[in-house]
Design an enzyme around this catalytic site. Structure first.
Site, PDB file in Angstrom:
ATOM      1  N   GLY A   1      20.293  -4.333  -8.105  1.00 32.48           N
ATOM      2  CA  GLY A   1      20.261  -4.908  -7.124  1.00 32.48           C
ATOM      3  C   GLY A   1      18.747  -5.578  -6.603  1.00 32.48           C
ATOM      4  N   PRO A   2      18.741  -6.585  -5.494  1.00 29.44           N
ATOM      5  CG  PRO A   2      19.004  -7.865  -3.831  1.00 29.44           C
ATOM      6  CD  PRO A   2      19.747  -7.246  -4.829  1.00 29.44           C
ATOM      7  CG  MET A   3      12.432  -5.889  -4.102  1.00 27.43           C
ATOM      8  SD  MET A   3      10.652  -6.466  -3.597  1.00 27.43           S
ATOM      9  CE  MET A   3      10.242  -5.230  -2.724  1.00 27.43           C
TER      10      MET A   3
ATOM     11  N   GLY B   1      19.276  -0.958  -1.316  1.00 29.20           N
ATOM     12  CA  GLY B   1      19.698   0.147  -1.181  1.00 29.20           C
ATOM     13  C   GLY B   1      19.796   1.044  -2.411  1.00 29.20           C
ATOM     14  CE  LYS B   2      16.504  -1.716  -6.700  1.00 30.29           C
ATOM     15  NZ  LYS B   2      16.085  -2.564  -5.461  1.00 30.29           N
ATOM     16  CB  SER B   3      15.421   4.072  -3.377  1.00 30.53           C
ATOM     17  OG  SER B   3      14.538   3.081  -3.905  1.00 30.53           O
TER      18      SER B   3
ATOM     19  CD  GLU C   1      10.707   0.543  -7.740  1.00 27.25           C
ATOM     20  OE1 GLU C   1      11.052  -0.577  -8.163  1.00 27.25           O
ATOM     21  OE2 GLU C   1      10.703   0.838  -6.318  1.00 27.25           O
TER      22      GLU C   1
ATOM     23  CB  CYS D   1      20.417 -13.672   2.708  1.00 26.38           C
ATOM     24  SG  CYS D   1      19.048 -15.307   2.786  1.00 26.38           S
TER      25      CYS D   1
ATOM     26  CB  CYS E   1      22.222 -15.709  -0.619  1.00 25.29           C
ATOM     27  SG  CYS E   1      21.674 -16.994   0.419  1.00 25.29           S
TER      28      CYS E   1
HETATM   29  P1  ADP Z   1      15.931  -0.672  -2.513  1.00 25.55           P
HETATM   30  O1  ADP Z   1      15.453   0.641  -3.284  1.00 25.55           O
HETATM   31  O2  ADP Z   1      16.978  -1.337  -3.075  1.00 25.55           O
HETATM   32  O3  ADP Z   1      14.571  -1.592  -2.300  1.00 25.55           O
HETATM   33  P2  ADP Z   1      15.921   1.097  -0.240  1.00 25.55           P
HETATM   34  O4  ADP Z   1      17.076   1.944  -0.375  1.00 25.55           O
HETATM   35  O5  ADP Z   1      14.573   1.540  -0.473  1.00 25.55           O
HETATM   36  O6  ADP Z   1      16.468  -0.073  -1.286  1.00 25.55           O
HETATM   37  O7  ADP Z   1      16.270   0.519   1.163  1.00 25.55           O
HETATM   38  C1  ADP Z   1      17.445   0.122   1.843  1.00 25.55           C
HETATM   39  C2  ADP Z   1      17.262  -0.084   3.154  1.00 25.55           C
HETATM   40  O8  ADP Z   1      16.398  -1.334   3.629  1.00 25.55           O
HETATM   41  C3  ADP Z   1      18.520  -0.322   4.074  1.00 25.55           C
HETATM   42  O9  ADP Z   1      19.187   0.721   4.153  1.00 25.55           O
HETATM   43  C4  ADP Z   1      17.991  -0.864   5.444  1.00 25.55           C
HETATM   44  O10 ADP Z   1      17.488  -0.001   6.234  1.00 25.55           O
HETATM   45  C5  ADP Z   1      16.618  -1.525   4.926  1.00 25.55           C
HETATM   46  N1  ADP Z   1      16.449  -2.898   4.921  1.00 25.55           N
HETATM   47  C6  ADP Z   1      15.323  -3.548   5.301  1.00 25.55           C
HETATM   48  N2  ADP Z   1      15.606  -4.996   4.988  1.00 25.55           N
HETATM   49  C7  ADP Z   1      17.003  -5.264   4.563  1.00 25.55           C
HETATM   50  C8  ADP Z   1      17.776  -6.432   4.214  1.00 25.55           C
HETATM   51  N3  ADP Z   1      17.233  -7.568   4.359  1.00 25.55           N
HETATM   52  N4  ADP Z   1      18.818  -6.133   3.774  1.00 25.55           N
HETATM   53  C9  ADP Z   1      19.395  -4.822   3.710  1.00 25.55           C
HETATM   54  N5  ADP Z   1      18.540  -3.917   4.187  1.00 25.55           N
HETATM   55  C10 ADP Z   1      17.555  -4.028   4.582  1.00 25.55           C
END
Ligand code: ADP
Length: 206
Positions: A15-17, A20-22, A104, A160, A198
């Site tokens: 998924g994108p940044m 919630g991947k981590s 990552e 988004c 998006c």
């Molecule tokens: P990833 O590893 O995919 O970057 P993380 O697990 O580190 O994701 O972080 C996910 C968390 O980021 C969400 O639970 C939420 O608290 C926070 N967050 C900040 N900005 C956004 C966004 N635009 N959409 C969804 N979650 C977001």
């Protein structure tokens, strides 16, 4: 912890940044630890935004992780566990963790694929989390092949920042403007940031 798969296998979380991947990797790893399984988590050394020795979600949860330079670093870390028999690819026989998590994943090279496959063949549950697409929305590093070879794929979305729809892309901004397609991936000294977007609101400048 009952797995629907017989023996080792690959689970991919993409998924994108901010999708919630981590968080999802930490959730799966924590449950394996509660089930008293042997777990080892890795992350690339270059991702030192939060912790050198932990995987951290944007919401602040962490799990211990070993930072490695590359796939060979994972290989040698696992071999350090001891065991005299080694497989053809240099992994110790019989002493591997039950679960290997890698965060990552997009920053690893193509040699992560044979390593993941060998771990699975040795009975290890391999959980791989990372970006499926780079800031240009192009497939990122070893992800396409891992997605194709995995038993399980979970594709997460963020929100988004422009319209609130499910976000599938990572918007790169340099000084509040969309980054250009050929901007280098590492920009020294630039004021850059990332937002979840998006498809409609993801922009790549020419
Ligand atoms: P990833 O590893 O995919 O970057 P993380 O697990 O580190 O994701 O972080 C996910 C968390 O980021 C969400 O639970 C939420 O608290 C926070 N967050 C900040 N900005 C956004 C966004 N635009 N959409 C969804 N979650 C977001």
């Amino acid at each position: 912890l009952k797995s629907p798969y017989h023996g080792g296998h690959l689970e991919v979380i993409v998924g994108p940044m901010f999708s919630g991947k981590s968080e999802e990797l930490i959730r799966r790893v924590t449950r394996a630890v509660i089930a008293r399984q042997r777990v080892r988590v890795f992350k690339p050394l270059l991702d030192d935004r939060y912790h050198l020795s932990a995987v951290a979600s944007h919401a602040g949860r962490t799990v211990d992780a070993v930072a490695v330079r590359d796939a060979a670093g994972i290989r040698s870390n696992l071999a350090l566990d001891g065991g005299s028999e080694t497989t053809l690819l240099g992994l110790p026989g019989g002493v591997l963790p039950d679960v290997v998590g890698i965060d990552e994943v997009q920053f690893f090279g193509a040699d992560l694929v044979p390593l993941a496959l060998e771990l699975a063949a040795q009975g290890v549950r391999v959980i791989l989390a990372g970006l499926d697409l780079d800031f240009r929305a192009e497939p990122f590093g070893p992800m396409p092949e891992l997605l194709a070879r995995a038993e399980s794929v979970e594709k997460l979305t963020a929100i988004c920042t422009v319209c609130g729809a499910p976000a599938t892309r990572s918007q790169r901004l340099i000084g509040d403007r969309p980054a250009r397609f050929d901007d280098p991936v590492v920009l020294v000294g630039a004021q850059e940031s990332y937002e979840a977007r998006c498809r409609v609101h993801h922009e790549v400048a020419n």
